[in-house]
Design a protein around this motif. Structure first.
Motif, PDB file in Angstrom:
ATOM      1  N   ALA A 115      23.029  22.510  10.962  1.00  0.00           N
ATOM      2  CA  ALA A 115      23.194  21.215  11.632  1.00  0.00           C
ATOM      3  C   ALA A 115      24.270  20.386  10.944  1.00  0.00           C
ATOM      4  O   ALA A 115      25.125  19.787  11.610  1.00  0.00           O
ATOM      5  N   ALA A 116      24.252  20.341   9.620  1.00  0.00           N
ATOM      6  CA  ALA A 116      25.224  19.545   8.869  1.00  0.00           C
ATOM      7  C   ALA A 116      26.648  20.062   9.072  1.00  0.00           C
ATOM      8  O   ALA A 116      27.606  19.280   9.076  1.00  0.00           O
ATOM      9  N   ALA A 117      26.796  21.365   9.256  1.00  0.00           N
ATOM     10  CA  ALA A 117      28.123  21.953   9.430  1.00  0.00           C
ATOM     11  C   ALA A 117      28.746  21.611  10.771  1.00  0.00           C
ATOM     12  O   ALA A 117      29.971  21.651  10.915  1.00  0.00           O
ATOM     13  N   SER A 118      27.930  21.228  11.749  1.00  0.00           N
ATOM     14  CA  SER A 118      28.489  21.021  13.077  1.00  0.00           C
ATOM     15  C   SER A 118      28.155  19.675  13.721  1.00  0.00           C
ATOM     16  O   SER A 118      28.509  19.458  14.877  1.00  0.00           O
ATOM     17  N   HIS A 119      27.504  18.771  12.992  1.00  0.00           N
ATOM     18  CA  HIS A 119      27.147  17.469  13.567  1.00  0.00           C
ATOM     19  C   HIS A 119      27.404  16.348  12.564  1.00  0.00           C
ATOM     20  O   HIS A 119      27.148  16.505  11.372  1.00  0.00           O
ATOM     21  N   ASP A 120      27.898  15.237  13.087  1.00  0.00           N
ATOM     22  CA  ASP A 120      28.178  14.075  12.238  1.00  0.00           C
ATOM     23  C   ASP A 120      26.909  13.379  11.771  1.00  0.00           C
ATOM     24  O   ASP A 120      26.882  12.782  10.702  1.00  0.00           O
ATOM     25  N   VAL A 121      25.870  13.414  12.599  1.00  0.00           N
ATOM     26  CA  VAL A 121      24.598  12.776  12.256  1.00  0.00           C
ATOM     27  C   VAL A 121      23.481  13.790  12.453  1.00  0.00           C
ATOM     28  O   VAL A 121      23.340  14.372  13.525  1.00  0.00           O
ATOM     29  N   VAL A 122      22.698  13.995  11.394  1.00  0.00           N
ATOM     30  CA  VAL A 122      21.530  14.881  11.450  1.00  0.00           C
ATOM     31  C   VAL A 122      20.307  14.027  11.161  1.00  0.00           C
ATOM     32  O   VAL A 122      20.264  13.292  10.169  1.00  0.00           O
ATOM     33  N   VAL A 123      19.334  14.128  12.050  1.00  0.00           N
ATOM     34  CA  VAL A 123      18.085  13.385  11.885  1.00  0.00           C
ATOM     35  C   VAL A 123      16.986  14.380  11.542  1.00  0.00           C
ATOM     36  O   VAL A 123      16.747  15.319  12.296  1.00  0.00           O
ATOM     37  N   LEU A 124      16.347  14.162  10.411  1.00  0.00           N
ATOM     38  CA  LEU A 124      15.195  14.957  10.037  1.00  0.00           C
ATOM     39  C   LEU A 124      13.955  14.189  10.452  1.00  0.00           C
ATOM     40  O   LEU A 124      13.675  13.121   9.922  1.00  0.00           O
ATOM     41  N   ASP A 125      13.234  14.731  11.427  1.00  0.00           N
ATOM     42  CA  ASP A 125      11.977  14.116  11.857  1.00  0.00           C
ATOM     43  C   ASP A 125      10.888  14.640  10.927  1.00  0.00           C
ATOM     44  O   ASP A 125      10.485  15.793  10.996  1.00  0.00           O
ATOM     45  N   ALA A 126      10.434  13.768  10.020  1.00  0.00           N
ATOM     46  CA  ALA A 126       9.466  14.155   8.991  1.00  0.00           C
ATOM     47  C   ALA A 126       8.038  13.759   9.353  1.00  0.00           C
ATOM     48  O   ALA A 126       7.160  13.765   8.490  1.00  0.00           O
ATOM     49  N   THR A 127       7.798  13.446  10.605  1.00  0.00           N
ATOM     50  CA  THR A 127       6.476  13.005  11.050  1.00  0.00           C
ATOM     51  C   THR A 127       5.369  13.955  10.613  1.00  0.00           C
ATOM     52  O   THR A 127       4.306  13.517  10.182  1.00  0.00           O
ATOM     53  N   ALA A 128       5.602  15.261  10.709  1.00  0.00           N
ATOM     54  CA  ALA A 128       4.558  16.251  10.439  1.00  0.00           C
ATOM     55  C   ALA A 128       4.681  16.914   9.057  1.00  0.00           C
ATOM     56  O   ALA A 128       4.042  17.921   8.793  1.00  0.00           O
ATOM     57  N   VAL A 129       5.488  16.341   8.170  1.00  0.00           N
ATOM     58  CA  VAL A 129       5.602  16.881   6.814  1.00  0.00           C
ATOM     59  C   VAL A 129       4.395  16.396   6.015  1.00  0.00           C
ATOM     60  O   VAL A 129       4.140  15.200   5.923  1.00  0.00           O
ATOM     61  N   THR A 130       3.657  17.338   5.445  1.00  0.00           N
ATOM     62  CA  THR A 130       2.439  16.990   4.711  1.00  0.00           C
ATOM     63  C   THR A 130       2.616  17.011   3.201  1.00  0.00           C
ATOM     64  O   THR A 130       1.825  16.411   2.470  1.00  0.00           O
ATOM     65  N   PHE A 131       3.643  17.697   2.707  1.00  0.00           N
ATOM     66  CA  PHE A 131       3.916  17.777   1.280  1.00  0.00           C
ATOM     67  C   PHE A 131       5.367  18.164   1.100  1.00  0.00           C
ATOM     68  O   PHE A 131       5.920  18.917   1.898  1.00  0.00           O
ATOM     69  N   ALA A 132       5.987  17.668   0.048  1.00  0.00           N
ATOM     70  CA  ALA A 132       7.361  18.047  -0.269  1.00  0.00           C
ATOM     71  C   ALA A 132       7.537  18.041  -1.782  1.00  0.00           C
ATOM     72  O   ALA A 132       6.998  17.180  -2.463  1.00  0.00           O
ATOM     73  N   ASP A 133       8.304  19.026  -2.274  1.00  0.00           N
ATOM     74  CA  ASP A 133       8.541  19.089  -3.709  1.00  0.00           C
ATOM     75  C   ASP A 133      10.034  18.986  -4.001  1.00  0.00           C
ATOM     76  O   ASP A 133      10.833  18.657  -3.122  1.00  0.00           O
ATOM     77  N   SER A 134      10.417  19.306  -5.215  1.00  0.00           N
ATOM     78  CA  SER A 134      11.804  19.139  -5.647  1.00  0.00           C
ATOM     79  C   SER A 134      12.770  20.041  -4.890  1.00  0.00           C
ATOM     80  O   SER A 134      13.939  19.687  -4.734  1.00  0.00           O
ATOM     81  N   SER A 135      12.325  21.187  -4.396  1.00  0.00           N
ATOM     82  CA  SER A 135      13.233  22.041  -3.622  1.00  0.00           C
ATOM     83  C   SER A 135      13.605  21.363  -2.304  1.00  0.00           C
ATOM     84  O   SER A 135      14.749  21.444  -1.852  1.00  0.00           O
ATOM     85  N   PHE A 136      12.653  20.691  -1.695  1.00  0.00           N
ATOM     86  CA  PHE A 136      12.931  19.930  -0.471  1.00  0.00           C
ATOM     87  C   PHE A 136      13.831  18.744  -0.792  1.00  0.00           C
ATOM     88  O   PHE A 136      14.777  18.444  -0.064  1.00  0.00           O
ATOM     89  N   LEU A 137      13.558  18.073  -1.896  1.00  0.00           N
ATOM     90  CA  LEU A 137      14.376  16.947  -2.332  1.00  0.00           C
ATOM     91  C   LEU A 137      15.825  17.388  -2.548  1.00  0.00           C
ATOM     92  O   LEU A 137      16.765  16.714  -2.113  1.00  0.00           O
TER      93      LEU A 137
END
Length: 121
Positions: free
Chosen positions: A51-73
């Motif tokens: 997405a980043a390679a082909s779009h000026d704006v990328v939206v991450l919809d994090a509504t359903a993210v239940t946990f995130a660690d340093s790899s996601f960060l």
């Protein structure tokens, strides 16, 4: 003739971390879900980089993210460096992670996907 009982329910496979991808209002949206850590983040990593390679704006919809660690960060930081990243509907755990890492002021965060899509370019 012996009969073998059918296999019982095995372990439930984790859900794919990318629920959907689509274009909306000139932005590419990636909907993430579940626990995002070093064991699960790879499909999301690929989706976000494409997405980043082909779009000026990328939206991450994090509504359903239940946990995130340093790899996601790390993924968020890298994508932020490549394109304009907006994070829609980050939950408490994700907001805390961004704040603890000191990058909450770097990434654009919005309360809903609709707000992220409506923000000025």
């Amino acid at each position: 003739m012996s009969s073998t009982p059918p296999p019982g329910p095995g372990p439930v496979p984790p859900q794919a971390p990318v629920a959907a991808e689509f274009e909306s209002d000139g932005c590419w949206v990636v909907q993430a879900r579940g626990d995002l850590d070093s064991d699960t983040v790879d499909p999301l990593f690929i989706a976000m980089w494409q997405a980043a390679a082909s779009h000026d704006v990328v939206v991450l919809d994090a509504t359903a993210v239940t946990f995130a660690d340093s790899s996601f960060l790390s993924l968020l930081i890298q994508v932020h460096q490549q394109t304009r990243l907006r994070i829609a509907a980050p939950g408490t755990a994700l907001r805390r992670l961004l704040s603890t890492a000191g990058i909450d002021h770097l990434v654009e965060r919005y309360g809903t996907l609709e707000e992220a899509l409506a923000a000025p370019r």
